[in-house]
Write a protein that holds these residues in place. Sequence first.
Motif, PDB file in Angstrom:
ATOM      1  N   GLY A   1      26.849  33.821  21.159  1.00 57.88           N
ATOM      2  CA  GLY A   1      27.061  34.136  22.577  1.00 57.88           C
ATOM      3  C   GLY A   1      26.041  33.476  23.486  1.00 57.88           C
ATOM      4  N   CYS A   2      25.078  32.731  22.915  1.00 58.15           N
ATOM      5  CA  CYS A   2      24.094  32.035  23.750  1.00 58.15           C
ATOM      6  C   CYS A   2      24.553  30.606  23.989  1.00 58.15           C
ATOM      7  CB  CYS A   2      22.726  32.026  23.064  1.00 58.15           C
ATOM      8  SG  CYS A   2      21.992  33.662  22.982  1.00 58.15           S
ATOM      9  N   TYR A   3      24.435  30.172  25.254  1.00 58.80           N
ATOM     10  CA  TYR A   3      24.924  28.843  25.633  1.00 58.80           C
ATOM     11  C   TYR A   3      23.806  27.881  26.033  1.00 58.80           C
ATOM     12  CZ  TYR A   3      29.764  30.218  25.207  1.00 58.80           C
ATOM     13  OH  TYR A   3      30.977  30.614  24.685  1.00 58.80           O
ATOM     14  N   THR A   4      22.573  28.372  26.063  1.00 55.02           N
ATOM     15  CA  THR A   4      21.454  27.478  26.373  1.00 55.02           C
ATOM     16  C   THR A   4      20.299  27.811  25.435  1.00 55.02           C
ATOM     17  OG1 THR A   4      20.426  29.008  27.936  1.00 55.02           O
ATOM     18  CG2 THR A   4      22.034  27.451  28.854  1.00 55.02           C
ATOM     19  N   ALA A   5      19.384  26.852  25.325  1.00 54.21           N
ATOM     20  CA  ALA A   5      18.190  27.081  24.495  1.00 54.21           C
ATOM     21  C   ALA A   5      17.417  28.286  25.032  1.00 54.21           C
ATOM     22  CB  ALA A   5      17.321  25.830  24.507  1.00 54.21           C
ATOM     23  N   ASP A   6      17.302  28.370  26.357  1.00 56.82           N
ATOM     24  CA  ASP A   6      16.557  29.480  26.975  1.00 56.82           C
ATOM     25  C   ASP A   6      17.146  30.829  26.584  1.00 56.82           C
ATOM     26  OD1 ASP A   6      14.876  27.740  28.108  1.00 56.82           O
ATOM     27  OD2 ASP A   6      15.656  27.917  30.152  1.00 56.82           O
ATOM     28  N   ASP A   7      18.463  30.920  26.664  1.00 60.34           N
ATOM     29  CA  ASP A   7      19.157  32.160  26.289  1.00 60.34           C
ATOM     30  C   ASP A   7      18.827  32.561  24.851  1.00 60.34           C
ATOM     31  OD1 ASP A   7      20.607  32.683  28.485  1.00 60.34           O
ATOM     32  OD2 ASP A   7      22.582  32.186  27.609  1.00 60.34           O
ATOM     33  N   ALA A   8      18.928  31.566  23.971  1.00 60.07           N
ATOM     34  CA  ALA A   8      18.728  31.838  22.544  1.00 60.07           C
ATOM     35  C   ALA A   8      17.286  32.263  22.274  1.00 60.07           C
ATOM     36  CB  ALA A   8      19.093  30.605  21.727  1.00 60.07           C
ATOM     37  N   VAL A   9      16.349  31.558  22.894  1.00 58.92           N
ATOM     38  CA  VAL A   9      14.932  31.873  22.676  1.00 58.92           C
ATOM     39  C   VAL A   9      14.631  33.280  23.201  1.00 58.92           C
ATOM     40  CG1 VAL A   9      12.575  31.255  23.357  1.00 58.92           C
ATOM     41  CG2 VAL A   9      14.179  29.473  22.610  1.00 58.92           C
ATOM     42  N   ARG A  10      15.149  33.587  24.393  1.00 60.79           N
ATOM     43  CA  ARG A  10      14.915  34.915  24.982  1.00 60.79           C
ATOM     44  C   ARG A  10      15.470  36.009  24.062  1.00 60.79           C
ATOM     45  NH1 ARG A  10      18.069  35.091  29.347  1.00 60.79           N
ATOM     46  NH2 ARG A  10      17.323  33.065  29.999  1.00 60.79           N
ATOM     47  N   THR A  11      16.659  35.769  23.550  1.00 66.28           N
ATOM     48  CA  THR A  11      17.303  36.766  22.676  1.00 66.28           C
ATOM     49  C   THR A  11      16.463  37.008  21.418  1.00 66.28           C
ATOM     50  OG1 THR A  11      19.450  36.027  23.483  1.00 66.28           O
ATOM     51  CG2 THR A  11      19.456  37.262  21.434  1.00 66.28           C
ATOM     52  N   LEU A  12      15.936  35.938  20.854  1.00 65.88           N
ATOM     53  CA  LEU A  12      15.177  36.108  19.603  1.00 65.88           C
ATOM     54  C   LEU A  12      13.778  36.673  19.849  1.00 65.88           C
ATOM     55  CD1 LEU A  12      16.502  32.985  17.710  1.00 65.88           C
ATOM     56  CD2 LEU A  12      17.061  35.394  17.293  1.00 65.88           C
ATOM     57  N   ARG A  13      13.231  36.385  21.002  1.00 65.15           N
ATOM     58  CA  ARG A  13      11.941  37.028  21.328  1.00 65.15           C
ATOM     59  C   ARG A  13      12.129  38.543  21.428  1.00 65.15           C
ATOM     60  NH1 ARG A  13      10.294  32.814  25.945  1.00 65.15           N
ATOM     61  NH2 ARG A  13       9.284  31.231  24.675  1.00 65.15           N
TER      62      ARG A  13
END
Length: 258
Positions: A76-88
Amino acid sequence: MSDTHDTWTLAGRTLTSRLIIGTGKYKDAEETRACLAASGAEIVTVALRRVDLKVKDNLLSWIDRSRYTLLPNTAGCYTADDAVRTLRLARELGIADLVKLEVIGDPRTLLPDNEETLKAAKILLDEGFVVLPYCTDDPIVCRKLEAMGCAAVMPLAAPIGSGLGIRNPHNIRLIIEQAKIPVIVDAGVGTASDAAIAMELGCTAVLMNTAVAHAQVPLLMAEAMRDGIVAGRKAFRAGRMPTRVIGSASSPTAGMIE
Ligand SMILES: CC(=O)[C@@H](O)[C@H](O)COP(=O)(O)O
């Protein structure tokens, strides 16, 4: 030949099962638990963005953490920022440092955005995450992800949820030939023979979700996938006979009665 010693290693963990299973799309908690158990998987992946943390009885709470290694993913993440935020966030919640990175490039095909994936992988690796990236079946991208320090590469078989099976076995073979880390086929597997083919090609493991959850009888498909992966792995280890285009008699011809 016993399979007891045919283990593999992922980020320091020794694993017997070569099936990593997803937790989405099941009917309810009971079906989820039953399918996970029937699959024999030791690692289960959870789409963090789809967990409703406000509800106590959420997807995460259905998973027995003493039995399975949890692999949070960034579906469901479409940008690197989204993915990084989710995993943090996952790290803050104490969920895990072993993560599946998935950055989608397009909502119709759900194909991965390799550029954003590489960007996110770099940030996450710098922050000490153990990164398992989902990517296209592109040997060059896989080589870059390995060089960066990812713990495995996870090229797709076909688009997520398509059930099309391995679209490009030649690329998967090239990826396996060059890799010194596990190659895990992720997404697009439709049935047990697809999983067996992945293993026959020499993949280390297979990650799947929809093929089990959306089978007519999910529990039976979970077992079929487990068995297909074991069969494919055994066939890989046994080594396929040389193929030929003309026949060769199965019984010896010497001493044949005239
Ligand atoms: C569960 C998960 O991580 C999915 O995003 C994954 O890629 C599985 O794909 P299939 O549902 O096609 O097996």
